[in-house]
Design an enzyme around this catalytic site. Structure first.
Site, PDB file in Angstrom:
ATOM      1  N   THR A   1      28.859   3.438 -44.527  1.00 18.20           N
ATOM      2  CA  THR A   1      28.392   2.072 -44.739  1.00 18.20           C
ATOM      3  C   THR A   1      27.003   2.128 -45.352  1.00 18.20           C
ATOM      4  O   THR A   1      26.211   2.996 -45.000  1.00 18.20           O
ATOM      5  CB  THR A   1      28.358   1.275 -43.421  1.00 18.20           C
ATOM      6  OG1 THR A   1      27.723   0.011 -43.662  1.00 18.20           O
ATOM      7  CG2 THR A   1      27.594   1.997 -42.323  1.00 18.20           C
ATOM      8  N   GLY A   2      26.724   1.211 -46.264  1.00 19.04           N
ATOM      9  CA  GLY A   2      25.403   1.208 -46.890  1.00 19.04           C
ATOM     10  C   GLY A   2      25.490   0.702 -48.313  1.00 19.04           C
ATOM     11  O   GLY A   2      26.457   0.042 -48.693  1.00 19.04           O
ATOM     12  N   THR A   3      24.473   1.004 -49.103  1.00 17.11           N
ATOM     13  CA  THR A   3      24.462   0.598 -50.499  1.00 17.11           C
ATOM     14  C   THR A   3      25.474   1.446 -51.251  1.00 17.11           C
ATOM     15  O   THR A   3      25.221   2.595 -51.605  1.00 17.11           O
ATOM     16  CB  THR A   3      23.044   0.761 -51.084  1.00 17.11           C
ATOM     17  OG1 THR A   3      22.123   0.105 -50.212  1.00 17.11           O
ATOM     18  CG2 THR A   3      22.936   0.127 -52.451  1.00 17.11           C
ATOM     19  N   GLY A   4      26.649   0.848 -51.479  1.00 16.19           N
ATOM     20  CA  GLY A   4      27.818   1.593 -51.936  1.00 16.19           C
ATOM     21  C   GLY A   4      27.605   2.445 -53.166  1.00 16.19           C
ATOM     22  O   GLY A   4      28.189   3.527 -53.284  1.00 16.19           O
TER      23      GLY A   4
ATOM     24  N   THR B   1      29.864  -3.311 -43.521  1.00 15.40           N
ATOM     25  CA  THR B   1      31.161  -2.658 -43.622  1.00 15.40           C
ATOM     26  C   THR B   1      31.583  -2.337 -42.205  1.00 15.40           C
ATOM     27  O   THR B   1      30.734  -2.220 -41.330  1.00 15.40           O
ATOM     28  CB  THR B   1      31.008  -1.332 -44.410  1.00 15.40           C
ATOM     29  OG1 THR B   1      30.364  -1.592 -45.643  1.00 15.40           O
ATOM     30  CG2 THR B   1      32.344  -0.669 -44.671  1.00 15.40           C
TER      31      THR B   1
ATOM     32  N   GLY C   1      32.779  -1.268 -54.373  1.00 14.47           N
ATOM     33  CA  GLY C   1      31.826  -0.385 -53.704  1.00 14.47           C
ATOM     34  C   GLY C   1      32.491   0.901 -53.261  1.00 14.47           C
ATOM     35  O   GLY C   1      33.560   1.264 -53.757  1.00 14.47           O
TER      36      GLY C   1
END
Lengths: 334, 334
Positions: free
Chosen positions: A252-255, A201, A231
């Protein structure tokens, strides 16, 4: 004596003014994940650093000219969207069906106005579409063809979906599809997805000379995503949030974890209601809440005094900041 | 004497047990808006009251049998989705293009797992689709045809889009389209939309015997909505939120304000971080934050002790609650 008094008085006035006048500040991220020195060539690293620095300088120039934090967020994110390096705009990853579906959101901390688009396939710069939604439509969030119709009517740059095709991301999808087959054939084998190519992202948070905050986020989602998945990026309060009363945040990351923990707003709430600093609030959510449950990723956080934090619990996060001196600071690893 | 002591001890045990055992509780809403005694026939009012009471009793029966708060939220919302009275499921309003596009979300306060669907047109019960997303897919949020494909694969009840056609809602769209024409012809005239027919939402928050909270929301969106608009209902933290550490919340109103103010999570944050009661947290957000900016609507809020609040700043809100005694309490006006 009178002259000295006037000079002293002027100096005091300047000092007070300098203290009262907000610092301009721009903080950006380009995604978090399994980004290690071992996985990166020197050439790739240089490209990432140069592009992040260019984005930072572009946004900073906007702020130095007296532009708004919204202007700076949009201008700096467009640079990363136009680069094939980051999972946003041009460099977006592919869905299960081999398409590029992009999400973006922007929020103005002064007015709390916000705009978001999700699942769009023909808009060159989703951050600009999010801004158009914010400024020119009653809805805050638009999806799919409806959002594309709106962007077209607003005169935004429309591209053929093939614009978003890049060999690197296409190969990333093929690898994921192969792993999916292997998983189905060997349900008990541990076949991990490649974190770095799988998601990512870009985002920016800015403070302008008028003391207003803004935040923006843009993403291509996750490689091999299915079922019209959305996400956290385009979700106000999850991946993106800005409020002059507290902070501007982009995640940002595992939504999915960022949605369930309402991460961006939770960081703002800890700052506002518990009196935490940007570092404390960021660490509380990214490290104490998300890390134990496997919610990997990070956030950039900025308050009205120019204090910022860039916490992440993954191996690395493309990130950087730039202040009034115009010197871009870029970091990648822990 | 020994017998009396045993009786007394038993009574104490029962009292302690009653105090320790969480109350089951179910609170629901059926939308907020310009709902006044003058705008309602006695027959309509009876229909609304009866259907809300039926939904409350259905959910309460689930809780009394030891069912989970998620089970109760789903079961009670399905009753309102299957009724043509409320703007959710069968009674959904029409989009600008004359379609019915439904949104829903559900969240489990124990695990913070969540599921949401947006812009779906062929799923009879969107709340059940949201639950399937929560329980059976990595994504938390799915939209459009992707969400419909997933629901179909999960074996959920699929209907022809014409199932959602009702004369009342179709007329509502025609009225809105006419007003839109009038507005374009007379840009300076104040031609107001009919709030009650224009939007609406249903929602439930529940506390089960195991002490777990859950929240769910379902809506047909707003009459004449365009561009794939998504409101607050399917957005975790905006229209729907549940966390055993704080509260379960479901919102209804002008969705854009509820997204921008991250209403559901803000209520939870005020409860958790500022130590406010459910009433205080609800009033702070619905009355002090949203009312001054024109964000009309309301929320239902429930904590693990069974304390609940149903604040709203509109003329009315269909709402009700039911506890262990099985007596449904339904209210509509201020």
């Amino acid at each position: 004596m009178k002259r000295i008094a006037i000079v002293v008085a002027s100096l005091i006035a300047i000092t007070v003014n300098a203290q009262e006048k907000p610092h301009i500040m721009l903080v950006m991220h380009g995604g978090a994940g399994t980004i290690t020195r071992g996985s990166m060539t020197a050439e790739m690293e240089t490209q990432y650093r140069d592009t992040l620095a260019q984005a930072l300088k572009t946004g900073q120039a906007v702020l130095m000219k007296g532009g708004s934090s919204i202007d700076a967020v949009e201008a700096s994110i467009r640079i990363l969207e136009d680069s094939p390096l980051f999972n946003a705009g041009k460099g977006a990853v592919f869905t299960h069906e081999g398409k590029n579906e992009l999400d973006s959101a922007i929020m103005d901390g002064k007015t709390k106005k916000a705009g978001a688009v999700a699942g769009v396939t023909i808009i060159r710069n989703p951050i600009t579409a999010a801004r158009a939604v914010m400024e020119k439509s009653p809805p805050v969030m638009m999806t799919g063809r409806g959002a594309e119709l709106f962007a077209t009517k607003m005169g935004l740059e429309i591209v053929d979906p093939s614009y978003f095709w890049t060999e690197r991301r296409w190969k990333g999808l093929q690898q994921e599809l192969l792993k999916e087959q292997q998983r189905q054939a060997n349900p008990h084998a541990s076949i991990k997805s490649d974190d770095e190519t799988r998601h990512g992202t870009v985002g920016a948070v800015a403070l302008d000379a008028a003391g207003n905050l803004a935040a923006g986020t843009s993403t291509g989602g996750t490689t091999n995503k299915q079922y019209g998945r959305i996400g956290d990026s385009p979700i106000i309060g999850a991946g993106t949030y800005a409020d002059n009363e507290s902070v501007a945040v982009s995640c940002t990351g595992t939504g999915e974890f960022f949605i369930r923990w309402t991460v961006a707003h939770d960081i703002a709430a800890l700052y506002l209601y518990k009196g935490m600093t940007v570092e404390q609030a960021g660490n509380e959510v990214i490290h104490k809440k998300l890390e134990p449950v496997g919610g990997d990723g990070g956030a950039i956080i900025l308050d009205r005094k120019g204090n910022f934090a860039m916490p992440f619990n993954s191996e690395g996060m493309y990130r950087g900041w730039i202040g009034p001196d115009g010197v871009p600071h870029v970091e990648i690893y822990k």
